[in-house]
Design a protein around this motif. Structure first.
Motif, PDB file in Angstrom:
ATOM      1  N   ALA A  40       0.799  -1.166   0.079  1.00  0.00           N
ATOM      2  CA  ALA A  40       0.082   0.031  -0.031  1.00  0.00           C
ATOM      3  C   ALA A  40       0.808   1.222  -0.041  1.00  0.00           C
ATOM      4  N   ASP A  41       0.155   2.376   0.209  1.00  0.00           N
ATOM      5  CA  ASP A  41       0.900   3.654   0.221  1.00  0.00           C
ATOM      6  C   ASP A  41       1.031   4.381   1.413  1.00  0.00           C
ATOM      7  N   GLU A  42       1.529   5.569   1.604  1.00  0.00           N
ATOM      8  CA  GLU A  42       1.602   6.311   2.996  1.00  0.00           C
ATOM      9  C   GLU A  42       0.351   6.383   3.659  1.00  0.00           C
ATOM     10  N   LEU A  43      -0.605   6.727   2.681  1.00  0.00           N
ATOM     11  CA  LEU A  43      -2.207   6.999   3.200  1.00  0.00           C
ATOM     12  C   LEU A  43      -2.787   5.762   4.095  1.00  0.00           C
ATOM     13  N   ALA A  44      -2.310   4.572   3.456  1.00  0.00           N
ATOM     14  CA  ALA A  44      -2.683   3.331   4.018  1.00  0.00           C
ATOM     15  C   ALA A  44      -2.493   3.242   5.521  1.00  0.00           C
ATOM     16  N   ILE A  45      -1.072   3.865   5.843  1.00  0.00           N
ATOM     17  CA  ILE A  45      -0.592   3.548   7.195  1.00  0.00           C
ATOM     18  C   ILE A  45      -1.753   4.597   8.021  1.00  0.00           C
ATOM     19  N   ASP A  84      15.138   6.741   3.592  1.00  0.00           N
ATOM     20  CA  ASP A  84      13.930   6.885   3.039  1.00  0.00           C
ATOM     21  C   ASP A  84      12.838   7.201   4.393  1.00  0.00           C
ATOM     22  N   TYR A  85      13.457   6.446   5.216  1.00  0.00           N
ATOM     23  CA  TYR A  85      12.525   6.422   6.541  1.00  0.00           C
ATOM     24  C   TYR A  85      13.030   7.310   7.642  1.00  0.00           C
ATOM     25  N   LEU A  86      14.249   7.379   7.888  1.00  0.00           N
ATOM     26  CA  LEU A  86      14.497   7.942   9.319  1.00  0.00           C
ATOM     27  C   LEU A  86      15.105   9.202   9.053  1.00  0.00           C
ATOM     28  N   PRO A  87      14.687  10.154   9.557  1.00  0.00           N
ATOM     29  CA  PRO A  87      15.305  11.711   9.416  1.00  0.00           C
ATOM     30  C   PRO A  87      16.409  11.844  10.168  1.00  0.00           C
ATOM     31  N   GLU A  88      17.413  12.617  10.149  1.00  0.00           N
ATOM     32  CA  GLU A  88      18.673  12.675  10.851  1.00  0.00           C
ATOM     33  C   GLU A  88      18.572  12.949  12.213  1.00  0.00           C
ATOM     34  N   ASN A  89      17.184  13.186  12.784  1.00  0.00           N
ATOM     35  CA  ASN A  89      17.234  13.290  14.221  1.00  0.00           C
ATOM     36  C   ASN A  89      16.220  12.158  14.856  1.00  0.00           C
ATOM     37  N   ALA A  90      15.918  11.397  14.069  1.00  0.00           N
ATOM     38  CA  ALA A  90      15.006   9.971  14.578  1.00  0.00           C
ATOM     39  C   ALA A  90      15.567   9.654  15.863  1.00  0.00           C
ATOM     40  N   GLU A  91      14.517   9.062  16.704  1.00  0.00           N
ATOM     41  CA  GLU A  91      14.898   8.469  17.950  1.00  0.00           C
ATOM     42  C   GLU A  91      14.454   6.819  17.301  1.00  0.00           C
ATOM     43  N   PHE A  92      15.511   5.926  17.349  1.00  0.00           N
ATOM     44  CA  PHE A  92      15.220   4.565  16.772  1.00  0.00           C
ATOM     45  C   PHE A  92      15.801   3.314  17.383  1.00  0.00           C
ATOM     46  N   PRO A  93      15.101   3.356  18.747  1.00  0.00           N
ATOM     47  CA  PRO A  93      15.420   2.005  19.389  1.00  0.00           C
ATOM     48  C   PRO A  93      15.144   0.947  18.843  1.00  0.00           C
ATOM     49  N   VAL A  94      15.929  -0.124  18.897  1.00  0.00           N
ATOM     50  CA  VAL A  94      15.846  -1.369  18.257  1.00  0.00           C
ATOM     51  C   VAL A  94      15.767  -2.456  19.295  1.00  0.00           C
ATOM     52  N   ILE A  95      14.629  -3.196  19.173  1.00  0.00           N
ATOM     53  CA  ILE A  95      13.899  -4.258  19.846  1.00  0.00           C
ATOM     54  C   ILE A  95      14.053  -5.526  18.981  1.00  0.00           C
ATOM     55  N   GLY A  96      13.898  -6.863  19.527  1.00  0.00           N
ATOM     56  CA  GLY A  96      14.254  -7.958  18.604  1.00  0.00           C
ATOM     57  C   GLY A  96      13.480  -9.161  19.368  1.00  0.00           C
ATOM     58  N   LYS A  97      13.659 -10.418  18.547  1.00  0.00           N
ATOM     59  CA  LYS A  97      13.124 -11.696  18.925  1.00  0.00           C
ATOM     60  C   LYS A  97      13.800 -12.574  17.924  1.00  0.00           C
ATOM     61  N   ASP A 134      16.804  13.191  18.814  1.00  0.00           N
ATOM     62  CA  ASP A 134      15.922  14.010  19.574  1.00  0.00           C
ATOM     63  C   ASP A 134      14.740  14.281  18.821  1.00  0.00           C
ATOM     64  N   GLY A 135      14.506  13.346  18.040  1.00  0.00           N
ATOM     65  CA  GLY A 135      13.324  13.819  17.119  1.00  0.00           C
ATOM     66  C   GLY A 135      12.306  12.547  16.928  1.00  0.00           C
ATOM     67  N   PRO A 136      11.387  12.689  16.063  1.00  0.00           N
ATOM     68  CA  PRO A 136      10.325  11.650  16.236  1.00  0.00           C
ATOM     69  C   PRO A 136      10.820  10.136  16.437  1.00  0.00           C
ATOM     70  N   LEU A 137      10.001   9.421  16.918  1.00  0.00           N
ATOM     71  CA  LEU A 137      10.159   8.060  17.421  1.00  0.00           C
ATOM     72  C   LEU A 137       9.931   6.914  16.075  1.00  0.00           C
ATOM     73  N   ASP A 229       7.615  13.236   8.918  1.00  0.00           N
ATOM     74  CA  ASP A 229       7.380  14.019   7.966  1.00  0.00           C
ATOM     75  C   ASP A 229       7.263  13.535   6.548  1.00  0.00           C
ATOM     76  N   TRP A 230       7.749  12.332   6.282  1.00  0.00           N
ATOM     77  CA  TRP A 230       7.470  11.706   4.878  1.00  0.00           C
ATOM     78  C   TRP A 230       6.196  11.219   4.894  1.00  0.00           C
ATOM     79  N   ILE A 231       5.413  10.936   5.613  1.00  0.00           N
ATOM     80  CA  ILE A 231       3.694  10.796   5.432  1.00  0.00           C
ATOM     81  C   ILE A 231       3.090  12.140   5.387  1.00  0.00           C
TER      82      ILE A 231
END
Length: 380
Positions: A40-45, A84-97, A134-137, A229-231
């Motif tokens: 799908a596209d961004e609107l679908a999110i 394409d997804y993460l801006p320069e100030n993105a907060e991006f914790p990584v979880i896993g399994k 320090d930006g969006p999660l 922002d990209w949405i």
């Protein structure tokens, strides 16, 4: 970035219902264990987060590949288009399994994925130092299953069951996503009476009211991807306007919730008011054995006590028996009960028309369905 692969995660047993909801939104999908995948596209999110009643959360699949070594995990993660997804100030914790995979150490996998993303973002943003975050999660997950790594970004934030209006809850609350599924699995339509005789904090009646008035379950809350922002704000505004346009706030509903505990009835009333249904849903304190009605062709949905605690079983079995006797007079009604008690039909006094296996949290349950064979007259 128009072509996205979205994943609506699902509790076990609800995948087909989530899939139907995705299709109803207009997206072709693939139903698998624990998830529904669609392009799908961004609107679908935006639309998926707002409208899906039974999904747990919405994720964006960034990549999927085989990874048997840490080097392979690092290089293939780094090869993905993170810029394409993460801006320069993105907060991006990584979880896993990790399940049935060579790379069994989840903390190591998380660390490697994090490092690989940082390296790719340094190239993308032509940066050599640290990222402030320090930006969006953007919560990232690396999920390894049989040596295949799936890397996703969570577009929901808090789980979708958090509708944003439950003020208080009881000791064993039913998840809103499961409550919605219980309603959607019935033959109920908004022109029929609806009753929950074990309403607790009011979850099932509130979900029925949302469905009855075609109100999106996410109308009252915020989502992590609203900050991306990209949405863009424009797409979220468009999706929220659709929610407003499709809601049928004037639809008259006949919904009753009752419970033996007056304290729970008061909590349910407060939650219904917070959701905007204070004048639409009726609540009363009552034992299930005392339920009577002159109305016809209604639907009863309940999540009664299961009798799993020591000393409760016999009491619950007696209550099932009384319930069966009270409901035996309701020829035109369809009745649906969720319980883990395997002897439910015996005590209720009647075999179910159909049973469906569902999980209430980690408890394996059956959804006992008793369909009325009496058809309403055509003008009903």
């Amino acid at each position: 970035m128009k072509n996205l692969t979205l994943i609506a995660t699902s509790a076990m047993g609800l995948e087909a219902i989530v899939g139907k909801e995705v299709k109803d939104l207009g997206y072709e999908c693939k139903i698998e264990n624990g998830k529904v995948t669609y392009e799908a596209d961004e609107l679908a999110i935006c639309r998926s987060n707002l409208w899906l009643r039974t999904a747990d959360r919405i994720k964006i699949k960034v990549g999927e590949f085989q990874a048997r070594t840490f080097d392979e995990l690092f290089e293939k993660t780094k090869a993905l288009n993170w810029g394409d997804y993460l801006p320069e100030n993105a907060e991006f914790p990584v979880i896993g399994k990790s399940v049935k995979s060579t790379l069994a150490s989840v903390p190591d996998c998380q660390g490697i994925v994090k490092k690989a993303i940082v390296e790719k973002l340094k190239l993308h943003y032509k940066k050599t130092g640290w990222f402030n975050e320090d930006g969006p999660l953007y919560r990232i997950e690396v999920a390894l299953l049989k040596d295949v790594a799936t890397i996703t970004i969570d577009a929901s934030g808090a789980g979708l069951h958090k509708r944003g209006f439950r003020i208080e809850q009881g000791g064993a609350p039913l998840k809103e996503t499961l409550a919605a599924a219980l309603v959607l699995l019935t033959r109920w339509t908004p022109d029929k009476p609806f009753v929950d005789p074990f309403c607790g904090s009011g979850t099932i009646p509130i979900e029925a009211a949302l469905i009855g008035q075609n109100i999106a379950p996410g109308f009252n809350r915020e989502f992590a991807s609203e900050e991306w922002d990209w949405i863009g704000r424009e797409k979220w505004d468009l999706a929220r306007q659709e929610v407003e346009d499709k809601a049928d706030y004037d639809r008259q509903l006949d919904i009753l919730g009752s419970d033996i505990d007056h304290r729970m009835v008061n909590i349910a009333k407060g939650n219904a008011e917070e959701a905007g249904f204070g004048d639409i849903i009726s609540f009363k304190q009552m034992q299930v054995k005392d339920f009577t009605t002159t109305k016809e062709f209604g639907v009863i949905v309940g999540n009664p006590p299961y009798g799993e605690r020591l000393g409760e079983k016999r009491e619950v079995e007696h209550m099932y028996k009384e319930m069966g006797q009270a409901f035996s007079k309701l020829d035109t009604w369809s009745i649906y009960m969720l319980t883990s008690h395997e002897g439910f039909e015996q005590f209720y006094g009647k075999p179910a028309t159909k049973k469906r296996k569902l999980f209430n949290g980690f408890i394996k349950t059956d959804y006992y369905q008793y369909w009325s064979n009496v058809r309403p007259p055509r003008n009903k």
